[in-house]
Design an enzyme around this catalytic site. Structure first.
Site, mmCIF file in Angstrom:
data_model
loop_
_atom_site.group_PDB
_atom_site.id
_atom_site.type_symbol
_atom_site.label_atom_id
_atom_site.label_comp_id
_atom_site.label_asym_id
_atom_site.label_seq_id
_atom_site.Cartn_x
_atom_site.Cartn_y
_atom_site.Cartn_z
ATOM 1 N NE ARG A 108 -16.285 -2.905 -7.687
ATOM 2 C CZ ARG A 108 -16.648 -2.810 -6.410
ATOM 3 N NH1 ARG A 108 -15.759 -2.840 -5.460
ATOM 4 N NH2 ARG A 108 -17.911 -2.679 -6.095
ATOM 5 C CB CYS A 116 -0.937 0.009 1.203
ATOM 6 S SG CYS A 116 -2.071 1.415 1.139
HETATM 7 N N1 SAM Z 1 -7.471 1.337 5.225
HETATM 8 C C1 SAM Z 1 -8.579 0.557 4.907
HETATM 9 C C2 SAM Z 1 -8.275 -0.925 4.863
HETATM 10 O O1 SAM Z 1 -7.137 -1.290 4.564
HETATM 11 O O2 SAM Z 1 -9.173 -1.708 5.109
HETATM 12 C C3 SAM Z 1 -9.253 0.958 3.623
HETATM 13 C C4 SAM Z 1 -8.436 1.407 2.428
HETATM 14 S S1 SAM Z 1 -7.365 0.196 1.688
HETATM 15 C C5 SAM Z 1 -6.410 1.166 0.583
HETATM 16 C C6 SAM Z 1 -8.434 -0.783 0.670
HETATM 17 C C7 SAM Z 1 -7.852 -1.902 -0.131
HETATM 18 O O3 SAM Z 1 -7.152 -1.405 -1.254
HETATM 19 C C8 SAM Z 1 -6.858 -2.804 0.522
HETATM 20 O O4 SAM Z 1 -7.455 -3.754 1.342
HETATM 21 C C9 SAM Z 1 -6.200 -3.475 -0.671
HETATM 22 O O5 SAM Z 1 -6.880 -4.663 -1.001
HETATM 23 C C10 SAM Z 1 -6.378 -2.457 -1.784
HETATM 24 N N2 SAM Z 1 -5.074 -1.905 -2.220
HETATM 25 C C11 SAM Z 1 -4.294 -1.041 -1.557
HETATM 26 N N3 SAM Z 1 -3.154 -0.799 -2.231
HETATM 27 C C12 SAM Z 1 -3.205 -1.524 -3.367
HETATM 28 C C13 SAM Z 1 -2.321 -1.704 -4.467
HETATM 29 N N4 SAM Z 1 -1.148 -1.090 -4.524
HETATM 30 N N5 SAM Z 1 -2.693 -2.523 -5.459
HETATM 31 C C14 SAM Z 1 -3.886 -3.166 -5.404
HETATM 32 N N6 SAM Z 1 -4.765 -3.034 -4.394
HETATM 33 C C15 SAM Z 1 -4.428 -2.240 -3.377
HETATM 34 FE FE1 SF4 Z 2 -3.617 1.548 5.688
HETATM 35 FE FE2 SF4 Z 2 -5.554 0.338 4.323
HETATM 36 FE FE3 SF4 Z 2 -3.228 0.988 3.139
HETATM 37 FE FE4 SF4 Z 2 -3.257 -0.977 4.918
HETATM 38 S S1 SF4 Z 2 -4.358 -0.934 2.946
HETATM 39 S S2 SF4 Z 2 -1.745 0.695 4.816
HETATM 40 S S3 SF4 Z 2 -4.789 -0.231 6.337
HETATM 41 S S4 SF4 Z 2 -4.727 2.389 3.934
#
Ligand code: SAM
Ligand code: SF4
Ligand code: DTB
Length: 356
Positions: A266, A66
Protein backbone atom coordinates in the site's frame (compact mmCIF):
# COMPACT_ATOMS: atom_id res chain seq x y z
CA UNK A 1 22.80 -12.19 -7.54
CA UNK A 2 19.82 -13.04 -9.67
CA UNK A 3 16.34 -12.91 -8.27
CA UNK A 4 14.25 -15.69 -9.65
CA UNK A 5 10.92 -14.42 -10.80
CA UNK A 6 9.41 -17.82 -11.25
CA UNK A 7 10.16 -19.23 -7.82
CA UNK A 8 7.45 -19.22 -5.19
CA UNK A 9 7.47 -16.84 -2.27
CA UNK A 10 10.85 -16.89 -0.50
CA UNK A 11 11.38 -16.51 3.22
CA UNK A 12 15.17 -16.56 3.33
CA UNK A 13 16.17 -13.08 2.22
CA UNK A 14 19.59 -11.91 3.39
CA UNK A 15 20.72 -8.34 3.89
CA UNK A 16 23.23 -8.71 1.08
CA UNK A 17 20.58 -9.79 -1.39
CA UNK A 18 18.26 -6.97 -0.44
CA UNK A 19 21.09 -4.43 -0.63
CA UNK A 20 21.76 -5.73 -4.13
CA UNK A 21 18.15 -5.08 -5.10
CA UNK A 22 18.29 -1.53 -3.75
CA UNK A 23 21.55 -0.99 -5.68
CA UNK A 24 20.11 -2.02 -9.06
CA UNK A 25 19.84 0.65 -11.73
CA UNK A 26 16.39 2.22 -11.28
CA UNK A 27 15.02 0.95 -14.59
CA UNK A 28 16.20 -2.62 -13.96
CA UNK A 29 14.61 -2.64 -10.52
CA UNK A 30 11.34 -1.25 -11.89
CA UNK A 31 11.33 -3.86 -14.65
CA UNK A 32 11.83 -6.73 -12.20
CA UNK A 33 9.15 -5.38 -9.90
CA UNK A 34 6.70 -4.97 -12.76
CA UNK A 35 7.31 -8.53 -13.98
CA UNK A 36 6.66 -9.89 -10.46
CA UNK A 37 3.61 -7.67 -10.15
CA UNK A 38 2.07 -8.80 -13.43
CA UNK A 39 2.64 -12.43 -12.56
CA UNK A 40 0.62 -12.08 -9.36
CA UNK A 41 -1.92 -9.29 -9.83
CA UNK A 42 -4.04 -7.44 -12.32
CA UNK A 43 -1.55 -4.59 -12.98
CA UNK A 44 -4.33 -2.03 -13.37
CA UNK A 45 -6.29 -2.81 -10.22
CA UNK A 46 -5.70 -0.95 -6.98
CA UNK A 47 -7.31 -1.86 -3.66
CA UNK A 48 -9.08 1.07 -2.04
CA UNK A 49 -9.29 1.47 1.77
CA UNK A 50 -10.70 4.31 3.83
CA UNK A 51 -9.41 5.20 7.29
CA UNK A 52 -11.29 6.52 10.30
CA UNK A 53 -9.83 7.53 13.64
CA UNK A 54 -12.22 6.02 16.18
CA UNK A 55 -10.27 7.36 19.18
CA UNK A 56 -7.99 10.33 18.70
CA UNK A 57 -4.95 11.67 20.57
CA UNK A 58 -3.60 11.49 24.15
CA UNK A 59 -1.80 8.22 23.42
CA UNK A 60 0.58 7.06 26.19
CA UNK A 61 3.18 5.82 23.65
CA UNK A 62 6.06 8.06 22.53
CA UNK A 63 6.34 7.22 18.80
CA UNK A 64 8.41 10.14 17.53
CA UNK A 65 6.53 10.41 14.25
CA UNK A 66 3.04 10.49 15.67
CA UNK A 67 0.82 13.54 16.11
CA UNK A 68 -1.36 11.54 18.51
CA UNK A 69 1.26 10.85 21.15
CA UNK A 70 0.47 12.51 24.48
CA UNK A 71 4.22 13.14 24.91
CA UNK A 72 4.24 15.94 22.31
CA UNK A 73 2.22 19.07 21.86
CA UNK A 74 0.84 19.02 18.35
CA UNK A 75 -2.33 21.02 19.10
CA UNK A 76 -4.45 18.01 18.17
CA UNK A 77 -7.89 17.92 19.71
CA UNK A 78 -8.32 14.64 21.52
CA UNK A 79 -11.53 12.62 21.20
CA UNK A 80 -13.03 9.74 23.15
CA UNK A 81 -13.99 6.47 21.48
CA UNK A 82 -16.56 7.33 18.80
CA UNK A 83 -20.11 6.10 19.10
CA UNK A 84 -20.89 2.97 17.12
CA UNK A 85 -23.55 4.78 15.03
CA UNK A 86 -21.05 7.45 14.00
CA UNK A 87 -18.55 4.82 12.88
CA UNK A 88 -21.21 2.98 10.89
CA UNK A 89 -22.40 6.15 9.20
CA UNK A 90 -18.79 7.02 8.20
CA UNK A 91 -18.38 3.51 6.85
CA UNK A 92 -21.49 3.94 4.71
CA UNK A 93 -20.10 7.18 3.27
CA UNK A 94 -16.80 5.41 2.49
CA UNK A 95 -18.67 2.57 0.77
CA UNK A 96 -20.72 5.01 -1.28
CA UNK A 97 -17.53 6.73 -2.41
CA UNK A 98 -16.12 3.41 -3.60
CA UNK A 99 -13.98 2.05 -0.74
CA UNK A 100 -14.06 -1.71 -0.25
CA UNK A 101 -12.20 -1.82 3.06
CA UNK A 102 -12.82 0.29 6.15
CA UNK A 103 -9.90 0.70 8.56
CA UNK A 104 -10.59 1.89 12.08
CA UNK A 105 -7.67 3.25 14.12
CA UNK A 106 -7.38 4.07 17.81
CA UNK A 107 -4.63 6.00 19.60
CA UNK A 108 -4.15 3.33 22.24
CA UNK A 109 -1.18 1.40 23.56
CA UNK A 110 -3.69 -1.45 23.72
CA UNK A 111 -7.46 -1.71 24.06
CA UNK A 112 -8.82 -1.99 27.61
CA UNK A 113 -11.22 -4.79 28.47
CA UNK A 114 -14.11 -2.34 28.71
CA UNK A 115 -13.42 -1.10 25.15
CA UNK A 116 -13.67 -4.55 23.60
CA UNK A 117 -17.51 -4.87 23.38
CA UNK A 118 -17.63 -1.56 21.49
CA UNK A 119 -14.94 -2.39 18.96
CA UNK A 120 -16.42 -5.87 18.47
CA UNK A 121 -19.80 -4.32 17.69
CA UNK A 122 -18.16 -1.88 15.27
CA UNK A 123 -16.59 -4.77 13.38
CA UNK A 124 -19.90 -6.62 13.15
CA UNK A 125 -21.87 -3.63 11.95
CA UNK A 126 -19.29 -2.37 9.45
CA UNK A 127 -18.91 -5.88 8.05
CA UNK A 128 -22.66 -6.19 7.63
CA UNK A 129 -22.44 -3.25 5.17
CA UNK A 130 -20.49 -5.52 2.82
CA UNK A 131 -17.14 -3.87 3.57
CA UNK A 132 -13.91 -5.59 4.48
CA UNK A 133 -12.89 -4.58 7.98
CA UNK A 134 -9.51 -3.60 9.40
CA UNK A 135 -8.58 -2.29 12.84
CA UNK A 136 -5.45 -0.89 14.39
CA UNK A 137 -5.79 -0.57 18.15
CA UNK A 138 -2.26 -1.16 19.42
CA UNK A 139 -1.07 -4.30 21.18
CA UNK A 140 -3.45 -7.26 21.49
CA UNK A 141 -3.22 -10.23 23.78
CA UNK A 142 -4.30 -13.67 22.59
CA UNK A 143 -7.82 -13.38 23.97
CA UNK A 144 -8.41 -9.96 22.41
CA UNK A 145 -7.15 -11.15 19.03
CA UNK A 146 -9.52 -14.11 19.34
CA UNK A 147 -12.47 -11.85 20.13
CA UNK A 148 -11.82 -9.65 17.11
CA UNK A 149 -11.39 -12.66 14.82
CA UNK A 150 -14.61 -14.13 16.16
CA UNK A 151 -16.41 -10.85 15.41
CA UNK A 152 -15.30 -11.24 11.79
CA UNK A 153 -12.42 -8.74 11.64
CA UNK A 154 -10.64 -9.37 8.34
CA UNK A 155 -7.33 -7.49 8.86
CA UNK A 156 -5.37 -6.20 11.83
CA UNK A 157 -2.87 -3.41 11.18
CA UNK A 158 0.19 -3.31 13.41
CA UNK A 159 3.30 -1.76 11.89
CA UNK A 160 6.89 -2.63 12.69
CA UNK A 161 7.71 0.81 11.28
CA UNK A 162 11.47 0.26 10.82
CA UNK A 163 14.30 -2.23 11.42
CA UNK A 164 14.75 -3.88 14.81
CA UNK A 165 18.07 -2.01 15.12
CA UNK A 166 16.62 1.46 14.60
CA UNK A 167 13.39 0.88 16.54
CA UNK A 168 14.54 2.28 19.90
CA UNK A 169 15.55 5.56 18.24
CA UNK A 170 11.89 6.07 17.37
CA UNK A 171 9.88 4.48 20.19
CA UNK A 172 10.96 3.75 23.76
CA UNK A 173 7.64 2.83 25.40
CA UNK A 174 7.44 -0.61 23.76
CA UNK A 175 9.81 -3.01 22.09
CA UNK A 176 10.10 -4.67 18.70
CA UNK A 177 9.44 -7.96 20.49
CA UNK A 178 6.12 -6.54 21.80
CA UNK A 179 5.17 -5.73 18.23
CA UNK A 180 6.11 -9.18 16.95
CA UNK A 181 4.16 -10.76 19.78
CA UNK A 182 0.95 -8.96 18.80
CA UNK A 183 1.51 -9.92 15.18
CA UNK A 184 1.82 -13.56 16.25
CA UNK A 185 -1.43 -13.29 18.25
CA UNK A 186 -3.21 -11.80 15.23
CA UNK A 187 -1.94 -14.62 13.00
CA UNK A 188 -2.83 -17.42 15.33
CA UNK A 189 -6.33 -16.00 15.76
CA UNK A 190 -6.71 -16.43 11.98
CA UNK A 191 -6.85 -12.78 10.89
CA UNK A 192 -5.00 -11.31 7.95
CA UNK A 193 -2.01 -9.18 8.83
CA UNK A 194 -1.41 -5.61 7.68
CA UNK A 195 2.11 -4.59 8.63
CA UNK A 196 4.60 -2.13 7.18
CA UNK A 197 6.57 0.94 8.04
CA UNK A 198 7.54 4.54 7.53
CA UNK A 199 10.28 6.15 5.43
CA UNK A 200 11.75 9.50 6.33
CA UNK A 201 12.53 9.05 10.04
CA UNK A 202 16.30 9.38 9.58
CA UNK A 203 16.72 5.65 8.99
CA UNK A 204 19.45 4.22 6.77
CA UNK A 205 18.97 2.21 3.62
CA UNK A 206 19.94 -0.89 5.65
CA UNK A 207 17.15 -0.11 8.12
CA UNK A 208 14.71 -0.05 5.22
CA UNK A 209 16.12 -3.36 4.01
CA UNK A 210 15.96 -4.70 7.60
CA UNK A 211 12.25 -3.90 7.83
CA UNK A 212 11.50 -5.65 4.54
CA UNK A 213 13.52 -8.70 5.61
CA UNK A 214 11.51 -8.94 8.86
CA UNK A 215 8.27 -8.85 6.90
CA UNK A 216 9.19 -11.07 3.96
CA UNK A 217 10.90 -13.74 6.07
CA UNK A 218 7.85 -14.30 8.27
CA UNK A 219 6.45 -17.83 7.86
CA UNK A 220 3.41 -16.08 6.42
CA UNK A 221 4.25 -12.57 5.24
CA UNK A 222 1.62 -9.87 5.82
CA UNK A 223 -1.16 -9.88 3.25
CA UNK A 224 -1.01 -6.09 3.30
CA UNK A 225 2.17 -4.02 3.53
CA UNK A 226 1.67 -0.28 4.04
CA UNK A 227 4.64 1.85 3.07
CA UNK A 228 4.18 5.29 4.61
CA UNK A 229 6.17 8.41 3.89
CA UNK A 230 6.52 10.37 7.11
CA UNK A 231 3.92 13.12 7.41
CA UNK A 232 5.92 15.74 9.30
CA UNK A 233 3.71 17.19 11.97
CA UNK A 234 4.70 20.30 13.92
CA UNK A 235 5.35 19.51 17.56
CA UNK A 236 6.60 15.95 16.92
CA UNK A 237 10.33 15.26 17.36
CA UNK A 238 10.58 14.38 13.65
CA UNK A 239 9.01 17.58 12.36
CA UNK A 240 12.27 18.78 10.81
CA UNK A 241 13.48 15.48 9.33
CA UNK A 242 14.98 15.58 5.86
CA UNK A 243 12.63 14.78 2.97
CA UNK A 244 12.86 11.27 1.56
CA UNK A 245 14.44 11.20 -1.89
CA UNK A 246 11.43 10.35 -4.08
CA UNK A 247 13.31 7.71 -6.10
CA UNK A 248 14.34 5.99 -2.86
CA UNK A 249 10.69 5.82 -1.82
CA UNK A 250 9.77 4.29 -5.19
CA UNK A 251 12.68 1.84 -4.85
CA UNK A 252 11.30 0.76 -1.46
CA UNK A 253 7.96 -0.07 -3.06
CA UNK A 254 9.66 -2.00 -5.87
CA UNK A 255 11.84 -4.02 -3.47
CA UNK A 256 8.79 -4.76 -1.28
CA UNK A 257 6.93 -5.96 -4.37
CA UNK A 258 9.76 -8.31 -5.37
CA UNK A 259 10.24 -9.68 -1.84
CA UNK A 260 6.51 -10.12 -1.13
CA UNK A 261 5.09 -11.02 -4.52
CA UNK A 262 1.66 -12.06 -3.28
CA UNK A 263 1.07 -9.22 -0.79
CA UNK A 264 -0.76 -6.01 -1.43
CA UNK A 265 1.75 -3.18 -1.09
CA UNK A 266 0.00 0.00 0.00
CA UNK A 267 1.14 3.44 -1.03
CA UNK A 268 0.04 4.84 2.33
CA UNK A 269 0.55 8.12 4.20
CA UNK A 270 2.36 10.92 2.40
CA UNK A 271 0.52 10.85 -0.93
CA UNK A 272 -0.55 14.43 -0.48
CA UNK A 273 3.10 15.43 -0.62
CA UNK A 274 3.62 13.45 -3.87
CA UNK A 275 2.76 14.59 -7.36
CA UNK A 276 0.78 12.40 -9.76
CA UNK A 277 3.90 11.31 -11.60
CA UNK A 278 5.52 10.03 -8.42
CA UNK A 279 2.37 8.16 -7.42
CA UNK A 280 2.16 6.59 -10.87
CA UNK A 281 5.77 5.40 -10.56
CA UNK A 282 4.80 3.84 -7.22
CA UNK A 283 1.98 1.96 -9.00
CA UNK A 284 4.43 0.91 -11.70
CA UNK A 285 6.79 -0.31 -8.96
CA UNK A 286 4.01 -2.57 -7.71
CA UNK A 287 1.96 -0.58 -5.21
CA UNK A 288 -1.60 -1.83 -5.48
CA UNK A 289 -3.48 -0.34 -2.57
CA UNK A 290 -4.14 3.18 -1.31
CA UNK A 291 -5.90 5.05 1.44
CA UNK A 292 -8.76 6.87 -0.21
CA UNK A 293 -10.67 9.78 1.31
CA UNK A 294 -9.73 13.27 2.45
CA UNK A 295 -8.34 12.24 5.81
CA UNK A 296 -5.87 9.63 7.03
CA UNK A 297 -6.27 9.44 10.82
CA UNK A 298 -5.58 13.04 11.81
CA UNK A 299 -3.74 14.48 8.79
CA UNK A 300 -4.95 15.11 5.28
CA UNK A 301 -4.93 12.86 2.24
CA UNK A 302 -5.67 13.81 -1.39
CA UNK A 303 -9.28 14.73 -2.24
CA UNK A 304 -11.30 11.70 -3.37
CA UNK A 305 -12.08 13.52 -6.56
CA UNK A 306 -8.39 14.01 -7.35
CA UNK A 307 -7.78 10.29 -6.82
CA UNK A 308 -10.65 9.39 -9.13
CA UNK A 309 -9.13 11.64 -11.77
CA UNK A 310 -5.70 10.07 -11.28
CA UNK A 311 -7.14 6.55 -11.64
CA UNK A 312 -8.94 7.73 -14.74
CA UNK A 313 -5.77 9.21 -16.26
CA UNK A 314 -3.85 6.00 -15.57
CA UNK A 315 -6.60 3.56 -16.58
CA UNK A 316 -6.56 2.08 -13.08
CA UNK A 317 -9.71 0.54 -11.63
CA UNK A 318 -10.50 -0.19 -7.99
CA UNK A 319 -9.99 -3.78 -7.00
CA UNK A 320 -13.05 -5.79 -6.01
CA UNK A 321 -13.52 -7.06 -2.47
CA UNK A 322 -11.17 -10.04 -2.01
CA UNK A 323 -12.48 -13.18 -0.36
CA UNK A 324 -11.36 -16.79 -0.12
CA UNK A 325 -12.66 -17.55 -3.58
CA UNK A 326 -11.68 -20.17 -6.10
CA UNK A 327 -9.59 -19.03 -9.04
CA UNK A 328 -12.61 -19.36 -11.35
CA UNK A 329 -14.70 -17.16 -9.07
CA UNK A 330 -11.88 -14.62 -8.85
CA UNK A 331 -11.53 -14.65 -12.63
CA UNK A 332 -15.26 -14.09 -13.01
CA UNK A 333 -15.06 -11.23 -10.49
CA UNK A 334 -12.14 -9.71 -12.34
CA UNK A 335 -14.12 -9.71 -15.58
CA UNK A 336 -17.07 -8.21 -13.75
CA UNK A 337 -14.88 -5.46 -12.26
CA UNK A 338 -13.45 -4.59 -15.68
CA UNK A 339 -16.98 -4.44 -17.05
CA UNK A 340 -18.19 -2.36 -14.10
CA UNK A 341 -15.30 0.01 -14.64
CA UNK A 342 -16.15 0.25 -18.32
CA UNK A 343 -19.72 1.11 -17.44
CA UNK A 344 -18.60 3.59 -14.80
CA UNK A 345 -20.85 1.85 -12.32
CA UNK A 346 -18.50 1.02 -9.55
CA UNK A 347 -16.34 3.98 -8.76
CA UNK A 348 -17.32 7.00 -10.77
CA UNK A 349 -20.41 9.01 -10.13
CA UNK A 350 -22.12 8.81 -13.52
CA UNK A 351 -23.90 12.12 -12.83
CA UNK A 352 -20.53 13.93 -12.78
CA UNK A 353 -18.87 14.31 -16.19
CA UNK A 354 -15.45 12.65 -16.33
CA UNK A 355 -12.49 14.88 -17.11
CA UNK A 356 -11.31 14.79 -20.72
N1 SAM B 1 -1.94 3.12 18.07
C1 SAM B 1 -1.90 2.05 17.18
C2 SAM B 1 -0.50 1.60 16.84
O1 SAM B 1 0.41 2.43 16.88
O2 SAM B 1 -0.32 0.44 16.53
C3 SAM B 1 -2.66 2.30 15.91
C4 SAM B 1 -2.64 3.67 15.25
S1 SAM B 1 -1.07 4.24 14.63
C5 SAM B 1 -1.41 5.92 14.25
C6 SAM B 1 -0.88 3.42 13.08
C7 SAM B 1 0.34 3.69 12.26
O3 SAM B 1 0.26 4.95 11.64
C8 SAM B 1 1.67 3.72 12.95
O4 SAM B 1 2.17 2.45 13.21
C9 SAM B 1 2.54 4.44 11.93
O5 SAM B 1 3.15 3.50 11.07
C10 SAM B 1 1.55 5.28 11.15
N2 SAM B 1 1.78 6.73 11.37
C11 SAM B 1 1.51 7.43 12.48
N3 SAM B 1 1.90 8.71 12.34
C12 SAM B 1 2.43 8.84 11.11
C13 SAM B 1 3.02 9.91 10.39
N4 SAM B 1 3.14 11.12 10.92
N5 SAM B 1 3.46 9.68 9.15
C14 SAM B 1 3.35 8.45 8.60
N6 SAM B 1 2.80 7.39 9.23
C15 SAM B 1 2.36 7.57 10.47
FE1 SF4 C 1 0.00 5.95 19.91
FE2 SF4 C 1 -0.09 4.51 17.67
FE3 SF4 C 1 0.58 7.11 17.61
FE4 SF4 C 1 2.28 5.37 18.65
S1 SF4 C 1 1.57 5.43 16.51
S2 SF4 C 1 1.70 7.35 19.55
S3 SF4 C 1 0.88 3.92 19.59
S4 SF4 C 1 -1.38 6.28 18.18
C1 DTB D 1 -0.67 2.82 8.17
O1 DTB D 1 0.36 2.16 7.89
N1 DTB D 1 -0.83 4.10 7.90
C2 DTB D 1 -2.10 4.58 8.39
C3 DTB D 1 -2.75 3.29 8.92
N2 DTB D 1 -1.73 2.32 8.77
C4 DTB D 1 -3.38 3.24 10.23
C5 DTB D 1 -2.00 5.71 9.32
C6 DTB D 1 -1.26 6.90 8.78
C7 DTB D 1 -1.32 7.99 9.79
C8 DTB D 1 -0.73 9.26 9.30
C9 DTB D 1 -0.78 10.34 10.32
C10 DTB D 1 -2.16 10.72 10.76
O2 DTB D 1 -3.05 10.98 9.90
O3 DTB D 1 -2.38 10.84 11.96
Amino acid sequence: MSVSMTADVRHDWTLKQVQALFALPFNDLMFQAQVVHRKNFDPNAVQVSTLLSIKTGACPEDCKYCPQSGHYNTGLEKEKLLEIEKVVSEAKVAREKGATRFCMGAAWRNPREKDMPYVVEMVKQVKSLGLETCMTLGMLDEAQAGELAEAGLDYYNHNLDTSEKYYDQIITTRTYADRLNTLANVRSAGMKVCCGGILGMGESSDDRAGLLIQLANMAEPPESVPINMLVKVEGTPLENEKDVEPFDFIRMIAVARIMMPKSHVRLSAGREQMNEQMQSLCFLAGANSIFYGEKLLTTSNPEADKDRQLFDKLGIHPEQYQTDKTEEQQQADLLKSVEAERLNEFFYDASVPKSA
